[in-house]
Design a protein around this motif. Structure first.
Motif, mmCIF file in Angstrom:
data_model
loop_
_atom_site.group_PDB
_atom_site.id
_atom_site.type_symbol
_atom_site.label_atom_id
_atom_site.label_comp_id
_atom_site.label_asym_id
_atom_site.label_seq_id
_atom_site.Cartn_x
_atom_site.Cartn_y
_atom_site.Cartn_z
ATOM 1 N N ARG B 24 22.778 26.551 20.871
ATOM 2 C CA ARG B 24 21.787 26.146 21.533
ATOM 3 C C ARG B 24 21.550 26.962 23.028
ATOM 4 N NH1 ARG B 24 24.912 21.982 19.378
ATOM 5 N NH2 ARG B 24 23.631 20.067 18.839
ATOM 6 N N VAL B 25 22.803 27.670 23.058
ATOM 7 C CA VAL B 25 22.445 28.547 24.242
ATOM 8 C C VAL B 25 21.251 30.151 23.565
ATOM 9 C CG1 VAL B 25 23.499 31.296 24.903
ATOM 10 C CG2 VAL B 25 24.390 28.446 25.468
ATOM 11 N N ARG B 26 21.258 29.810 22.213
ATOM 12 C CA ARG B 26 20.077 31.338 21.658
ATOM 13 C C ARG B 26 18.921 30.808 21.058
ATOM 14 N NH1 ARG B 26 18.702 35.589 20.995
ATOM 15 N NH2 ARG B 26 17.438 35.984 19.560
ATOM 16 N N LEU B 27 19.076 29.392 21.473
ATOM 17 C CA LEU B 27 17.750 28.709 22.079
ATOM 18 C C LEU B 27 17.452 28.423 22.963
ATOM 19 C CD1 LEU B 27 15.015 26.485 20.529
ATOM 20 C CD2 LEU B 27 16.293 24.162 21.483
ATOM 21 N N LEU B 28 17.708 29.041 24.088
ATOM 22 C CA LEU B 28 17.104 28.722 25.280
ATOM 23 C C LEU B 28 16.997 30.169 25.527
ATOM 24 C CD1 LEU B 28 19.826 26.684 27.185
ATOM 25 C CD2 LEU B 28 17.552 26.371 27.180
ATOM 26 N N GLU B 86 19.082 30.443 33.624
ATOM 27 C CA GLU B 86 18.809 31.699 33.373
ATOM 28 C C GLU B 86 20.459 32.138 33.886
ATOM 29 O OE1 GLU B 86 15.905 33.664 35.856
ATOM 30 O OE2 GLU B 86 14.760 33.944 34.228
ATOM 31 N N ALA B 87 21.300 30.905 34.766
ATOM 32 C CA ALA B 87 22.328 31.238 35.074
ATOM 33 C C ALA B 87 23.241 31.562 34.180
ATOM 34 C CB ALA B 87 22.220 31.140 36.849
ATOM 35 N N PHE B 88 23.204 29.491 33.295
ATOM 36 C CA PHE B 88 24.007 28.815 32.571
ATOM 37 C C PHE B 88 23.574 30.342 31.767
ATOM 38 C CE2 PHE B 88 24.285 24.950 34.554
ATOM 39 C CZ PHE B 88 25.655 24.647 33.928
ATOM 40 N N VAL B 89 22.815 30.657 30.981
ATOM 41 C CA VAL B 89 23.289 31.583 30.016
ATOM 42 C C VAL B 89 23.289 32.520 29.928
ATOM 43 C CG1 VAL B 89 21.556 32.886 28.481
ATOM 44 C CG2 VAL B 89 20.418 30.252 29.120
ATOM 45 N N ALA B 90 23.327 33.404 30.739
ATOM 46 C CA ALA B 90 24.270 34.328 31.756
ATOM 47 C C ALA B 90 25.632 34.377 31.673
ATOM 48 C CB ALA B 90 23.744 35.087 32.241
ATOM 49 N N ALA B 91 25.913 32.745 32.081
ATOM 50 C CA ALA B 91 27.294 32.464 32.072
ATOM 51 C C ALA B 91 28.039 32.175 31.200
ATOM 52 C CB ALA B 91 27.576 31.630 33.296
ATOM 53 N N TYR B 92 27.467 31.806 30.243
ATOM 54 C CA TYR B 92 28.016 31.471 28.814
ATOM 55 C C TYR B 92 28.010 32.392 27.963
ATOM 56 C CZ TYR B 92 28.682 28.729 24.591
ATOM 57 O OH TYR B 92 29.259 27.770 23.410
ATOM 58 N N ARG B 93 27.190 33.609 27.839
ATOM 59 C CA ARG B 93 27.285 34.835 27.224
ATOM 60 C C ARG B 93 28.236 35.330 27.619
ATOM 61 N NH1 ARG B 93 25.628 33.977 22.430
ATOM 62 N NH2 ARG B 93 23.617 33.727 22.357
#
Lengths: 122, 122
Positions: B24-28, B86-93
């Motif tokens: 799901r992060v890849r999709l975002l 954007e903050a979620f994607v970066a934090a998850y990575r």
């Protein structure tokens, strides 16, 4: 709203085949606890044949003997872990525990601040 | 014999439902890179409808808006991530990267010594 929680799954592979996993380690632990593959299989809801197959597959993928069986005697046969089997189970559990701790720490460090900001915005 | 390697899978849950995962992060990330949900869906081999459904499901499970759409204009609509998205994607990575490092270190510390002993015995 309830908490967002981190989840993870761990396993070991050799050539794309599972060499050890939480499930398989549990089977080995049950063999050690009960001294019998039949009892371990029953505790996991597996047939004896299937439990035996899983252990033989692990031994083949890892290239080591994990269990040893003694046949006969008044109470029937017994199966125990080999010293290397015991070492593997213990090492895998320590590996798992370290990763579990690291997942919790990484979640607290990276994701909780962002989740906190969202709840503040909501 | 080839090496035994650690593998892991990570995700976030809320009430037993997936709140974020690698997929799901890849999709975002693809939405952010391409500025379009249609292009992101195509890059992942998903229908537009299915990609949209996944994002709405994540927003509902996390309780935040992750994407914002602008309709119309000469080139058609655009979709981008919200600042929180954007903050979620970066934090998850970053979360994922920390766990990946920890899995490697835990494997080297706990399992490699036992695997080394096995190869020495073989």
């Amino acid at each position: 709203m309830s908490a967002v929680l981190p989840r993870h799954k761990l396993w070991l592979e050799r050539d794309g085949r599972i060499a050890l996993s939480d499930y398989r380690v549990r089977l080995l632990e049950l063999v050690a606890e009960r001294g019998s593959l039949a009892a371990a299989a029953e505790a996991m809801g597996l047939s004896y044949r299937r439990a035996w197959g899983k252990i033989k597959e692990l031994e083949s993928n890892l290239g080591v003997r994990l269990v040893a069986s003694e046949v006969g005697g008044a109470g029937g046969g017994h199966t125990r872990l080999t010293p290397l089997g015991e070492a593997f189970v213990a090492a895998y559990r320590r590996f798992q525990q370290r990763v579990e701790t690291a997942v919790g720490e990484a979640f607290a460090a990276e994701l909780e601040p962002v989740l906190g900001a969202c709840l503040a915005d909501a």
